[in-house]
Design a protein around this motif. Structure first.
Motif, PDB file in Angstrom:
ATOM      1  N   ARG B 157     -13.835  -5.914 -13.497  1.00 38.71           N
ATOM      2  CA  ARG B 157     -13.616  -6.385 -12.127  1.00 38.71           C
ATOM      3  C   ARG B 157     -13.191  -5.227 -11.233  1.00 38.71           C
ATOM      4  NH1 ARG B 157     -13.101 -11.502 -10.584  1.00 38.71           N
ATOM      5  NH2 ARG B 157     -11.587 -10.960  -9.017  1.00 38.71           N
ATOM      6  N   ARG B 160      -8.391  -3.893  -6.910  1.00 39.28           N
ATOM      7  CA  ARG B 160      -7.880  -4.197  -5.574  1.00 39.28           C
ATOM      8  C   ARG B 160      -6.808  -3.183  -5.221  1.00 39.28           C
ATOM      9  NH1 ARG B 160      -6.028 -10.148  -4.526  1.00 39.28           N
ATOM     10  NH2 ARG B 160      -5.065 -10.115  -6.578  1.00 39.28           N
ATOM     11  N   LEU B 161      -6.534  -3.027  -3.951  1.00 43.28           N
ATOM     12  CA  LEU B 161      -5.417  -2.180  -3.552  1.00 43.28           C
ATOM     13  C   LEU B 161      -4.130  -2.808  -4.069  1.00 43.28           C
ATOM     14  CD1 LEU B 161      -6.342  -1.511   0.184  1.00 43.28           C
ATOM     15  CD2 LEU B 161      -6.492   0.096  -1.699  1.00 43.28           C
ATOM     16  N   MET B 162      -3.100  -1.984  -4.227  1.00 46.05           N
ATOM     17  CA  MET B 162      -1.827  -2.501  -4.721  1.00 46.05           C
ATOM     18  C   MET B 162      -1.169  -3.411  -3.677  1.00 46.05           C
ATOM     19  SD  MET B 162       0.087  -2.427  -7.325  1.00 46.05           S
ATOM     20  CE  MET B 162      -0.258  -0.965  -8.299  1.00 46.05           C
ATOM     21  N   MET B 163      -1.345  -3.074  -2.422  1.00 45.78           N
ATOM     22  CA  MET B 163      -0.734  -3.853  -1.338  1.00 45.78           C
ATOM     23  C   MET B 163      -1.649  -3.829  -0.124  1.00 45.78           C
ATOM     24  SD  MET B 163       3.221  -2.961  -1.062  1.00 45.78           S
ATOM     25  CE  MET B 163       4.394  -3.580  -2.216  1.00 45.78           C
ATOM     26  N   THR B 164      -1.702  -4.920   0.575  1.00 47.30           N
ATOM     27  CA  THR B 164      -2.419  -4.953   1.855  1.00 47.30           C
ATOM     28  C   THR B 164      -1.629  -5.844   2.808  1.00 47.30           C
ATOM     29  OG1 THR B 164      -3.730  -6.876   1.218  1.00 47.30           O
ATOM     30  CG2 THR B 164      -4.706  -4.730   0.799  1.00 47.30           C
ATOM     31  N   PRO B 165      -1.895  -5.744   4.117  1.00 52.12           N
ATOM     32  CA  PRO B 165      -1.180  -6.628   5.044  1.00 52.12           C
ATOM     33  C   PRO B 165      -1.527  -8.084   4.789  1.00 52.12           C
ATOM     34  CG  PRO B 165      -2.220  -4.849   6.242  1.00 52.12           C
ATOM     35  CD  PRO B 165      -2.745  -4.803   4.856  1.00 52.12           C
TER      36      PRO B 165
END
Lengths: 386, 165
Positions: B157, B160-165
């Motif tokens: 898969r 994903r980024l670790m954090m996003t807004p």
């Protein structure tokens, strides 16, 4: 080189999430609850439609306002599901994500010195977009005791006569709060009495659990003064495709269209094709995702309550916003120490405005296994502090 | 007609049968007592017939071979295909039996330790039966998806980024 920057660009604060992103990126084995995007892939029917269109050579510009078929389909969807009527020819604009729609709205409506009323806490881009357009930002306190629903008294306190725009976002990021029709009616009256244009960001409207969202434009006398912003990123798991839209009065939309055509030209055609297919045949996939979010939502709310934190029940979006004041830590300290000690990444509530203090935002767009592991680590962290 | 809550309950159980009534209560908002009673009723009514475990043998060093055996039979007067299917389903090697439309009448799924086991079963036990007109054996070479679970590629898969807004 900083002397070349405009004071607005120089003084614009970076997102409060950035610092945690940088910190988390240096660590290994971190479980993150910090991502504000679905963990599902875009439903295959939509991806396949985009691939097929590329194979056919559909790689050109669309009209500035967006593919007319997509605009028509959005109008049909809004009429059927939300009771809202728009003319696809001049009252709908396809944008590069709902974010662009917010930016366009600000740039079309705001003159330097105009006031923008922004609920606090709310999505990080609202205040920044308003400031970039030259606005004076007036934060409206959202209170946990009111389940983060906007109260007209707080709106009144924040209001000054230069205010021209009010931003609403329900279901809300970061709190997951919703507002019912009864909650919204006094806000609509206030907007009418004070001649405010309302930018209603309804990107999470399809992700709601056990209640029917009320589109703000359906409230009495609000159609003319509402810009209804939405998009495909959240409900159709299409964050990277960047397709949003805005619906509203043609006078407002025409001005936004001009800014859009000189800056963006048009949203990417392959993403518009995928979005069109989503409206035509993605409904069941969307419902399945919503059902799954609902299941995870219950696990997470229960998890936080079991560890002794106050956590009101969010009925929309995919975030919980538990109160962490009982630990004696500030939001930033909590997020930072939790990351260092237990390797769980959450977002401090203050990233969404000063009133987010005392809270953290956790996304539940993760597998049950990841959520359970993260909850167990957070419980371990909290136990040592209460 | 199943209520929406009951459909939801069955769906969650079909994803993970190890969940306790208390776990299910958290995830559905129904009471644990209601869930216990409902599950008991479904078990009694044979709505829930088994709690299964889906094993990916490709991940183990175990040899396991699965084959589809398509069978053309002579239907019997009075009972059609039912008695024949009844007879087939007694063989422990046969895991599933279906009556099918198309060129063949019955389709069976057979598991064995190797291809030889299955070939022997077909030649020694199935083919000699007088009701059988012909058979066609097809071996599963690789499982990409079974019961809604993807067997290959799931670990690939995108990040994903670790954090996003």
């Amino acid at each position: 080189m900083k002397q070349y920057l405009t004071p607005t660009a120089r003084n614009l604060k970076p997102s409060g999430i950035r610092r945690f992103f940088d910190l988390a990126a240096t660590m290994e084995d971190v479980i993150s609850l910090g991502v504000g995007e679905p963990d599902f892939s875009t439903p295959w029917v939509m991806t396949e439609a985009a691939i097929f269109s590329l194979e056919k050579g559909q790689t050109m510009y669309t009209s500035n306002a967006g593919n007319i078929e997509l605009r028509r389909e959005i109008c049909k969807y809004m009429a059927k599901h939300q009771g809202l009527t728009y003319n696809p020819d001049n009252e709908i604009l396809i944008t590069v994500g709902a974010s662009e729609a917010i930016d366009l709205a600000m740039r079309a409506l705001i003159s330097p010195g105009d006031g923008v009323l922004i609920p606090d806490p709310s999505y990080v881009s609202y205040a920044a977009c308003a400031e970039l357009a030259g606005a004076e930002v007036h934060y409206v306190h959202l209170r946990a005791e009111h389940e983060f629903r906007l109260q007209v008294e707080d709106l009144q306190s924040a209001y000054t006569p230069n205010c021209k725009v009010l931003i609403l976002s329900y279901p809300n990021n970061p709190t997951g709060a919703i507002m019912t029709r009864e909650d919204l009616l006094p806000i609509a009256r206030f907007a009418s009495e004070h001649d405010l244009i309302v930018i209603s960001d309804e990107i999470y409207a399809d992700l709601s659990y056990g209640y029917e969202p009320t589109p703000f434009a359906t409230l009495p006398y609000m159609w003319n003064r509402t810009l209804h912003v939405s998009g495909f990123s959240k409900a159709y798991a299409m964050t990277g495709w960047r397709i949003g839209y805005v619906a509203g009065h043609s006078d407002l939309l025409n001005a936004m269209l001009k800014i859009h055509q000189y800056t963006i030209m048009c949203a990417p055609i392959m993403a518009q094709v995928a979005a069109l297919e989503g409206l035509r045949s993605g409904e069941s996939a969307k419902k399945e995702m919503v059902m799954e979010y609902d299941r995870r939502r219950r696990i997470v709310v229960n998890g936080f309550r079991e560890m002794g934190l106050t956590c009101f029940e969010p009925l929309g979006a995919f975030y919980v916003f538990p109160d962490i004041t009982v630990t004696g830590l500030s939001s930033e300290q909590f997020a930072e120490e939790l990351l260092k000690e237990e390797k769980v990444a959450v977002v401090p509530g203050t990233a969404f405005g000063p009133c987010g203090e005392g809270h953290i935002r956790c996304s539940y767009a993760y597998s049950t296994q990841q959520l359970n592991e993260a909850l167990s680590r957070i419980a371990n962290f909290v136990k040592k502090r209460i | 007609m199943l209520s929406e809550e009951d459909q939801r309950l069955l769906h969650i159980l079909s994803l993970d049968s190890r969940l306790t009534a208390e776990d299910l209560a958290i995830q559905t908002g129904l009471s644990a007592d209601y869930i216990k009673k409902k599950i008991k009723q479904w078990e009694d009514d044979k709505v829930i017939v088994k709690y299964g475990t889906l094993i990916n043998y490709d991940r183990l060093d175990e040899d396991k071979v699965t084959a589809f055996i398509d069978v053309k039979v002579h239907p019997q007067r009075g009972s059609g295909y039912d008695n024949i299917a009844q007879r087939f389903r007694k063989f422990p090697e046969i895991k599933s039996v279906y009556l099918m439309s198309g060129d063949f009448d019955l389709c069976m799924i057979i598991e064995g330790n190797n291809m030889h086991d299955i070939a022997q079963f077909v030649s020694d036990k199935l083919s000699p039966l007088d009701v059988i007109e012909s058979t066609q054996t097809r071996f599963i070479l690789r499982r990409y998806k079974q019961d809604g679970i993807e067997f290959h590629g799931e670990e690939e898969r995108p990040q994903r980024l670790m954090m996003t807004p």
